[in-house]
Design a protein around this motif. Structure first.
Motif, PDB file in Angstrom:
ATOM      1  N   LEU A 246       1.430  -1.111  -0.023  1.00 38.99           N
ATOM      2  CA  LEU A 246      -0.015   0.182  -0.398  1.00 38.99           C
ATOM      3  C   LEU A 246       1.015   1.075   0.231  1.00 38.99           C
ATOM      4  N   THR A 247       1.585   1.299   0.980  1.00 40.55           N
ATOM      5  CA  THR A 247       3.305   2.794   0.651  1.00 40.55           C
ATOM      6  C   THR A 247       3.378   2.279  -0.538  1.00 40.55           C
ATOM      7  N   GLY A 248       3.838   1.761  -1.398  1.00 40.94           N
ATOM      8  CA  GLY A 248       4.516   1.661  -2.582  1.00 40.94           C
ATOM      9  C   GLY A 248       3.864   2.822  -3.824  1.00 40.94           C
ATOM     10  N   ASN A 249       2.051   1.884  -3.523  1.00 41.53           N
ATOM     11  CA  ASN A 249       1.091   2.927  -4.696  1.00 41.53           C
ATOM     12  C   ASN A 249       1.003   3.898  -3.939  1.00 41.53           C
ATOM     13  N   ALA A 250       1.262   4.209  -2.700  1.00 43.28           N
ATOM     14  CA  ALA A 250       0.611   5.187  -2.146  1.00 43.28           C
ATOM     15  C   ALA A 250      -0.549   5.308  -1.949  1.00 43.28           C
ATOM     16  N   ALA A 251      -1.315   4.181  -1.381  1.00 44.88           N
ATOM     17  CA  ALA A 251      -2.667   4.291  -0.759  1.00 44.88           C
ATOM     18  C   ALA A 251      -2.819   3.830   0.731  1.00 44.88           C
ATOM     19  N   ARG A 252      -3.944   4.082   1.162  1.00 48.47           N
ATOM     20  CA  ARG A 252      -4.097   4.244   2.172  1.00 48.47           C
ATOM     21  C   ARG A 252      -5.032   3.191   2.757  1.00 48.47           C
ATOM     22  N   ASP A 253      -6.399   2.694   1.784  1.00 46.01           N
ATOM     23  CA  ASP A 253      -7.383   1.611   1.845  1.00 46.01           C
ATOM     24  C   ASP A 253      -7.267   0.511   1.491  1.00 46.01           C
ATOM     25  N   GLY A 254      -7.183  -0.545   2.268  1.00 43.59           N
ATOM     26  CA  GLY A 254      -7.476  -1.834   1.676  1.00 43.59           C
ATOM     27  C   GLY A 254      -8.113  -3.131   2.015  1.00 43.59           C
ATOM     28  N   VAL A 255      -7.975  -4.068   1.673  1.00 40.21           N
ATOM     29  CA  VAL A 255      -9.198  -5.336   2.045  1.00 40.21           C
ATOM     30  C   VAL A 255      -8.468  -6.697   1.698  1.00 40.21           C
ATOM     31  N   PHE A 256      -8.397  -7.391   3.134  1.00 35.42           N
ATOM     32  CA  PHE A 256      -7.144  -8.466   2.877  1.00 35.42           C
ATOM     33  C   PHE A 256      -8.284  -9.761   3.277  1.00 35.42           C
ATOM     34  N   VAL A 257      -8.046 -10.358   2.597  1.00 37.29           N
ATOM     35  CA  VAL A 257      -9.047 -11.568   2.499  1.00 37.29           C
ATOM     36  C   VAL A 257      -8.689 -13.068   2.299  1.00 37.29           C
ATOM     37  N   THR A 258      -8.825 -14.060   2.991  1.00 40.25           N
ATOM     38  CA  THR A 258      -8.122 -15.176   3.726  1.00 40.25           C
ATOM     39  C   THR A 258      -9.839 -16.271   3.355  1.00 40.25           C
ATOM     40  N   THR A 259      -9.312 -16.952   3.272  1.00 42.35           N
ATOM     41  CA  THR A 259     -10.396 -18.272   3.744  1.00 42.35           C
ATOM     42  C   THR A 259     -10.161 -18.904   5.144  1.00 42.35           C
ATOM     43  N   SER A 260      -8.430 -18.757   5.889  1.00 42.05           N
ATOM     44  CA  SER A 260      -8.377 -19.255   6.909  1.00 42.05           C
ATOM     45  C   SER A 260      -8.549 -17.979   7.879  1.00 42.05           C
ATOM     46  N   ARG A 261      -7.772 -18.170   9.162  1.00 40.69           N
ATOM     47  CA  ARG A 261      -8.227 -16.850  10.016  1.00 40.69           C
ATOM     48  C   ARG A 261      -7.425 -16.161  10.138  1.00 40.69           C
ATOM     49  N   PHE A 262      -7.226 -14.516  11.380  1.00 35.96           N
ATOM     50  CA  PHE A 262      -5.903 -13.522  10.977  1.00 35.96           C
ATOM     51  C   PHE A 262      -5.251 -13.919  12.484  1.00 35.96           C
ATOM     52  N   ALA A 263      -4.229 -14.130  12.656  1.00 34.79           N
ATOM     53  CA  ALA A 263      -3.503 -14.488  14.022  1.00 34.79           C
ATOM     54  C   ALA A 263      -3.816 -13.444  14.506  1.00 34.79           C
ATOM     55  N   PRO A 264      -4.240 -13.485  16.211  1.00 33.87           N
ATOM     56  CA  PRO A 264      -4.063 -12.098  17.487  1.00 33.87           C
ATOM     57  C   PRO A 264      -2.420 -10.984  16.809  1.00 33.87           C
ATOM     58  N   THR A 265      -1.267 -11.737  16.883  1.00 33.18           N
ATOM     59  CA  THR A 265      -0.341 -10.725  16.729  1.00 33.18           C
ATOM     60  C   THR A 265      -0.555  -9.850  15.075  1.00 33.18           C
ATOM     61  N   ALA A 266      -1.079 -10.755  13.983  1.00 32.87           N
ATOM     62  CA  ALA A 266      -1.573  -9.704  13.018  1.00 32.87           C
ATOM     63  C   ALA A 266      -2.535  -8.630  13.013  1.00 32.87           C
ATOM     64  N   THR A 267      -3.685  -8.754  13.551  1.00 29.40           N
ATOM     65  CA  THR A 267      -5.223  -7.821  14.039  1.00 29.40           C
ATOM     66  C   THR A 267      -4.851  -6.944  14.906  1.00 29.40           C
ATOM     67  N   SER A 268      -3.875  -7.363  16.104  1.00 25.96           N
ATOM     68  CA  SER A 268      -3.076  -6.123  16.590  1.00 25.96           C
ATOM     69  C   SER A 268      -1.895  -5.346  15.943  1.00 25.96           C
ATOM     70  N   TYR A 269      -1.400  -5.494  15.052  1.00 32.39           N
ATOM     71  CA  TYR A 269       0.073  -4.656  14.613  1.00 32.39           C
ATOM     72  C   TYR A 269      -0.878  -3.410  13.560  1.00 32.39           C
ATOM     73  N   LEU A 270      -2.282  -4.492  13.142  1.00 30.91           N
ATOM     74  CA  LEU A 270      -2.849  -3.912  12.370  1.00 30.91           C
ATOM     75  C   LEU A 270      -3.168  -2.367  12.846  1.00 30.91           C
ATOM     76  N   SER A 271      -3.714  -2.266  14.515  1.00 29.88           N
ATOM     77  CA  SER A 271      -4.211  -1.226  14.839  1.00 29.88           C
ATOM     78  C   SER A 271      -2.952  -0.177  15.022  1.00 29.88           C
ATOM     79  N   THR A 272      -2.024  -0.501  15.153  1.00 28.92           N
ATOM     80  CA  THR A 272      -0.737   0.633  14.979  1.00 28.92           C
ATOM     81  C   THR A 272      -0.097   1.015  14.024  1.00 28.92           C
ATOM     82  N   VAL A 273      -1.245   0.890  12.862  1.00 29.47           N
ATOM     83  CA  VAL A 273      -0.593   2.027  11.254  1.00 29.47           C
ATOM     84  C   VAL A 273      -1.320   2.327  11.483  1.00 29.47           C
TER      85      VAL A 273
END
Length: 316
Positions: A246-273
């Motif tokens: 996203l940074t490389g494309n000068a973008a701020r909005d995105g959607v991350f889709v998975t068939t699995s699940r998101f680890a707690p470390t991933a969701t907590s990281y997202l709240s810091t950016v």
């Protein structure tokens, strides 16, 4: 069955019948007033008071009070002199003063009309070896008819969701990317499938699986990342790579889709950016596919009828 958390039970429609009859012996109450009065008598907490039916159409306590009142009316213990008005009659007062328990069984004993109605509505037929049909009474269900319908719908949707996710996981990563694009379009993002697919799977995409023009002029764009995992979870490194793209494309909005699940470390990281990234895991993906009709079709529609009160109160 999916666990939606522990909920303290709310009295069923039979359990609230005595309280409903007693309240109506003291005056006329609206359905919501009855429900609030029952909630007070049974000491329901805020969560129980506000809990909705699975369909979200009505409070559970209100629905159970409404069906309890309907059964009392069918048993001839209440009268309805006008729309929305229910009053206790002589038969209802006699039952209260008799000291008999006010249950489904009691109503069957004192009211032939109620007994016949319950037999017609709650009996099932079983085939014998000779091919004849016997009628067998179903035990009293603590759920109201509305709740039974909603529960059945949830069970069917759960089965569809489980199978849907399994089918998606069995497809190729390219199929999954296309699926995500179709879902986003179905949700109202993007102009057309062709315009989005032109920007899918390009060499050196830098961690971006798709770009959707949110507005017709292309001034606002939504960047997609689709990860088809058959096991494991999406961790912090995968999200960091997406944020970097996203940074490389000068973008701020995105959607991350998975068939699995998101680890707690991933969701907590997202709240810091400082990026607006929506996370869609496998369960939510299946829910959205069902809601927006992607990969599923409507097999049957049930048209349920209710009495039109206006029809019977209109005066010529």
């Amino acid at each position: 069955m999916m666990a939606y958390g522990y909920f303290k039970p709310i009295p069923n429609w039979e359990e609230v019948m005595p309280a409903v009859l007693k309240m109506l012996s003291q005056g006329n109450f609206s359905t919501e007033d009855l429900a609030n009065g029952i909630a007070d008598q049974f000491h329901l907490d805020d969560e129980q008071r506000s809990r909705l039916l699975p369909s979200g159409r009505e409070r559970t306590v209100t629905n159970r009070v409404r069906w309890a009142r309907f059964c009392l009316l069918r048993a001839g213990l209440l009268s309805r002199p006008s729309r929305g008005k229910y009053v206790i009659n002589a038969a209802g007062k006699d039952l209260l003063s008799s000291g008999k328990p006010i249950t489904d069984s009691t109503l069957r004993e004192i009211s032939e009309e109620y007994r016949l109605w319950t037999e017609r509505s709650s009996n099932i037929q079983e085939s014998t070896d000779a091919g004849a049909m016997n009628v067998k009474e179903v035990p009293l269900d603590p759920l109201t008819p509305d709740e039974q319908i909603d529960s059945a719908v949830r069970e069917l949707e759960l089965a569809v969701r489980t199978e849907l996710l399994e089918r998606v996981k069995a497809q190729s990563p390219q199929f999954f990317e296309q699926l995500v694009v179709k879902l986003m379009l179905a949700m109202g993002y993007g102009a057309s499938y062709a315009s989005v697919m032109q920007q899918i799977g390009r060499p050196g995409d830098g961690g971006i699986d798709g770009v959707i023009d949110v507005d017709i002029l292309g001034r606002d764009r939504l960047y997609l990342q689709a990860k088809r995992y058959t096991s494991g979870s999406v961790g912090r490194p995968e999200l960091q790579m997406f944020i970097g793209a996203l940074t490389g494309n000068a973008a701020r909005d995105g959607v991350f889709v998975t068939t699995s699940r998101f680890a707690p470390t991933a969701t907590s990281y997202l709240s810091t950016v400082p990026y607006r990234v929506a996370l869609i895991d496998g369960e939510r993906l299946a829910d959205l596919m069902i809601k927006y009709g992607v990969g599923v079709r409507t097999e049957r529609t049930i048209d349920m009828k209710r009495i039109d009160e206006d029809f019977f109160t209109t005066e010529e």
